[in-house]
Each structure stands twice: as C-alpha cells, then as structure tokens.
Design an enzyme around this catalytic site. Structure first.
Site, mmCIF file in Angstrom:
data_model
loop_
_atom_site.group_PDB
_atom_site.id
_atom_site.type_symbol
_atom_site.label_atom_id
_atom_site.label_comp_id
_atom_site.label_asym_id
_atom_site.label_seq_id
_atom_site.Cartn_x
_atom_site.Cartn_y
_atom_site.Cartn_z
ATOM 1 N N ASP A 62 -12.188 21.778 59.118
ATOM 2 C CA ASP A 62 -11.456 20.736 58.377
ATOM 3 C C ASP A 62 -10.051 21.203 57.987
ATOM 4 O O ASP A 62 -9.639 21.097 56.850
ATOM 5 C CB ASP A 62 -12.257 20.324 57.135
ATOM 6 C CG ASP A 62 -11.632 19.128 56.415
ATOM 7 O OD1 ASP A 62 -11.029 18.279 57.102
ATOM 8 O OD2 ASP A 62 -11.742 19.054 55.170
ATOM 9 N N GLU A 88 -11.776 20.766 64.514
ATOM 10 C CA GLU A 88 -10.897 20.082 63.564
ATOM 11 C C GLU A 88 -9.913 21.077 62.943
ATOM 12 O O GLU A 88 -9.743 21.170 61.731
ATOM 13 C CB GLU A 88 -11.692 19.332 62.489
ATOM 14 C CG GLU A 88 -10.923 18.143 61.945
ATOM 15 C CD GLU A 88 -11.705 17.238 60.999
ATOM 16 O OE1 GLU A 88 -11.070 16.319 60.466
ATOM 17 O OE2 GLU A 88 -12.916 17.440 60.810
ATOM 18 N N ASP A 202 -18.979 19.969 66.445
ATOM 19 C CA ASP A 202 -19.201 18.773 65.644
ATOM 20 C C ASP A 202 -19.350 17.612 66.617
ATOM 21 O O ASP A 202 -18.361 17.123 67.165
ATOM 22 C CB ASP A 202 -18.010 18.561 64.702
ATOM 23 C CG ASP A 202 -18.130 17.283 63.869
ATOM 24 O OD1 ASP A 202 -19.120 16.545 64.036
ATOM 25 O OD2 ASP A 202 -17.216 17.017 63.059
ATOM 26 N N ASP A 274 -23.526 18.972 63.363
ATOM 27 C CA ASP A 274 -23.092 20.130 64.140
ATOM 28 C C ASP A 274 -24.298 20.723 64.867
ATOM 29 O O ASP A 274 -25.354 20.923 64.266
ATOM 30 C CB ASP A 274 -22.451 21.163 63.217
ATOM 31 C CG ASP A 274 -21.277 20.574 62.445
ATOM 32 O OD1 ASP A 274 -20.139 20.710 62.914
ATOM 33 O OD2 ASP A 274 -21.513 19.942 61.391
ATOM 34 N N ASP A 299 -15.811 20.844 54.529
ATOM 35 C CA ASP A 299 -16.864 19.869 54.237
ATOM 36 C C ASP A 299 -18.028 20.002 55.219
ATOM 37 O O ASP A 299 -19.047 19.315 55.087
ATOM 38 C CB ASP A 299 -16.330 18.433 54.198
ATOM 39 C CG ASP A 299 -15.500 18.057 55.414
ATOM 40 O OD1 ASP A 299 -15.349 18.893 56.329
ATOM 41 O OD2 ASP A 299 -14.981 16.925 55.455
ATOM 42 N N HIS A 300 -17.891 20.877 56.208
ATOM 43 C CA HIS A 300 -18.989 21.283 57.078
ATOM 44 C C HIS A 300 -19.336 22.740 56.765
ATOM 45 O O HIS A 300 -18.496 23.489 56.256
ATOM 46 C CB HIS A 300 -18.579 21.225 58.546
ATOM 47 C CG HIS A 300 -18.347 19.841 59.082
ATOM 48 N ND1 HIS A 300 -19.183 19.261 60.004
ATOM 49 C CD2 HIS A 300 -17.366 18.939 58.830
ATOM 50 C CE1 HIS A 300 -18.720 18.041 60.310
ATOM 51 N NE2 HIS A 300 -17.617 17.832 59.620
#
Length: 309
Positions: A62, A88, A202, A274, A299-300
C-alpha cells in the site's frame, strides 16, 4: 486493495449506535471479543517427505515509500525469504527509496510501474539469487501499461507476482476485470505448459464465504461479486491450487486485508485477498502457506510460502 467504500463490512460487527437516551435505559452490551487467526508454527516438510528449499513472501505494501518509513524492510530481513514480492508499490523507479535499492540481501531487484499514472499500482520482486529470465506484463498492452505483473523464471518453476485490478467503487471496472481474468488465466496456462508455476500477490477476490468476515453484505461489492469469484474458480479449474486452502480447508477468520476504517483490523473484520497459487504438479512439494497477520505497515499483511522444488 482500497476498500474505503466498504465501511459496511466493518460496521456489520454490531457497534452500539443507539441514542444517548436509549443507553440510559438499556445496559450497554459488552462488545464480543474478536476471533483472531493464530498463524501456527511453520511446517518445513512436504507431504512427500521433502524439506522446504524455497521460501517466498508476498506483501501488498500500500505504497512502498510509506511502508519503508514504517520499517517494513526490518520485517523482511527478519523473515528472510529467498524472494520477496511486493504489490501496490505506487512508486516509479526513479523515486524508489535508497533503503531498498541498496539492500545487499537482495542484489537482484525488478520493478513494474504504471506507464500512465504516477503513484498507481506497481509491483516489485527482490531476489537473493538471479532468475534465469525476468519478464514484465502478460503480453497485452491494455493490461501491461498498469504495471501489474512480473514473471521470473527459475530452473524448476516460474514465479509470477501480480496485483490484480480492483473492480472499483460502483463496479465501474468489473467488465475490465472480467477481461483481465480471462487474459491472465490464458497467460498462466501457457506458462504452465512450459514448466510449473507459483503465482503470488493481491488477487483482489475473496473466493468463498469463508474468505471474508461479512459475506452477506458484500455480494455486490468489489472483490466478492459472483463474476470475480467465478473468475477465481476458473483459475482453479485450469489446474492451479490455492495453497492455503489445500492445507487449511476449514480455517475461518484467516484474512490478509482489513480496511483502515472502523478499527477493522483490531476486530479482525477482514478479507483473504492475497494468495499463493501453485501448479498442481508442485502441490506434493508444498510444505506450508502462512498468513503473517501480526506484521504491520499496510492494510494488508504479508503471506509466506514454504515449498520443496
């Protein structure tokens, strides 16, 4: 994956939102303790008795620059995978932090970025040993311009890392996502005919109801539409295996993404987006598929594969 529009999947946990007067007359209900997933000890031997000799980690960070500032690289050094895949990244090659470009543990680094949008999408791969060959994209310009796929060829397998496009708020990209799913599946199937592959990243879909906290409220939301779920089912039907579900078919509350809103992570109101998917011929060498849900910085959370190849 950005799911800011899905406040309802966090709100469905039943926070007390009654009026002040109601609270005076009604005893406040104690919130239920969240059910967390406890990642068990790593298994280092496959079903056919081989010891793991390859460790791969994947993490949607992220935003690479923010993740580095949050000490993400310290976690990578501690985890010490043979290959570290990132999604990301939101970072052009010229803007990569020196902390990562100069990282001696991973002398071989590869990046794919969006051609058109700065700070959008992007994937990376950090390797301890040099792959035989590295390619970018899947051979279709409409997809490859967004910097979503890196493929590394190793002696006995391909490793593909991907940041699959989100269907987006209002499902405005759902038709594009369906096209992507079909084209990506074809790309993977063609690779698989040459040598087996590991796909990680992801994949922007919770496949079954067990893969997210609140399935009923999310059937029309990005990541859990029937079309996206069917796309994933077709990937499995093409001969690829979800490594986590292969080992933990009934495991609940095992998620890899939590929206930043509504304290979703502390409540474990999450999604499993994921994955490590394997060619079926690699499954006998599967040792473990881990969800490192205590690792912060995005956030993952990261996921790790132990495999004998």
């Amino acid at each position: 994956m950005k799911r800011g529009k899905n406040a309802e999947d966090a709100g469905a946990e039943g926070d007390d939102t009654g009026s002040a007067s109601a609270k005076k007359t009604k005893k406040t209900k104690e919130p239920e303790a969240p059910i967390l997933y406890d990642d068990p000890p790593d298994k280092m031997t496959s079903k056919d008795g081989r010891d793991a000799n390859m460790k791969i980690t994947s993490w949607n960070v992220d935003g690479l620059r923010a993740w580095v500032k949050k000490n993400g690289l310290d976690w990578v050094r501690e985890e010490a995978p043979d290959v570290m895949c990132l999604q990301e990244t939101k970072c052009g090659e010229k803007a990569l932090p020196a902390d990562i470009t100069s990282m001696p543990e991973y002398p071989h680094k590869y990046w794919a970025v969006s051609d058109e949008k700065e700070g959008y999408s992007g994937v990376g791969m950090l390797c301890k040993t040099e792959p035989l060959k590295v390619t970018y994209g899947i051979g279709k310009e409409e997809h490859d311009k967004e910097g979503r796929v890196i493929t590394a060829e190793f002696p006995t397998f391909y490793l593909v890392t991907a940041y699959v496009p989100n269907a987006s708020k209002g499902l405005v990209r759902l038709d594009y996502r369906k096209t992507w799913d079909e084209d990506f599946r074809s790309y993977l199937s063609e690779l698989d005919m040459q040598k087996p592959l590991v796909l990680c990243g992801d994949l922007n879909v919770a496949h079954q109801e067990i893969d997210l906290k609140n399935p009923k409220g999310n059937k029309k939301n990005p990541g859990f539409t029937p079309e996206e779920r069917e796309g994933f089912s077709q990937l499995l039907a093409a001969g690829f295996v979800d490594s986590f579900r292969e080992l933990y078919p009934e495991q609940t509350n095992a998620y890899t993404f939590w929206t930043y809103m509504m304290n979703s992570r502390s409540k474990n109101v999450g999604w499993r987006l994921d994955y490590f998917l394997l060619s079926s011929s690699l499954v006998p060498g599967l040792c473990d598929s881990k969800i490192r849900n205590k690792a912060m910085g995005s956030d993952h959370c990261p996921i790790t594969l132990h495999i004998a190849v």
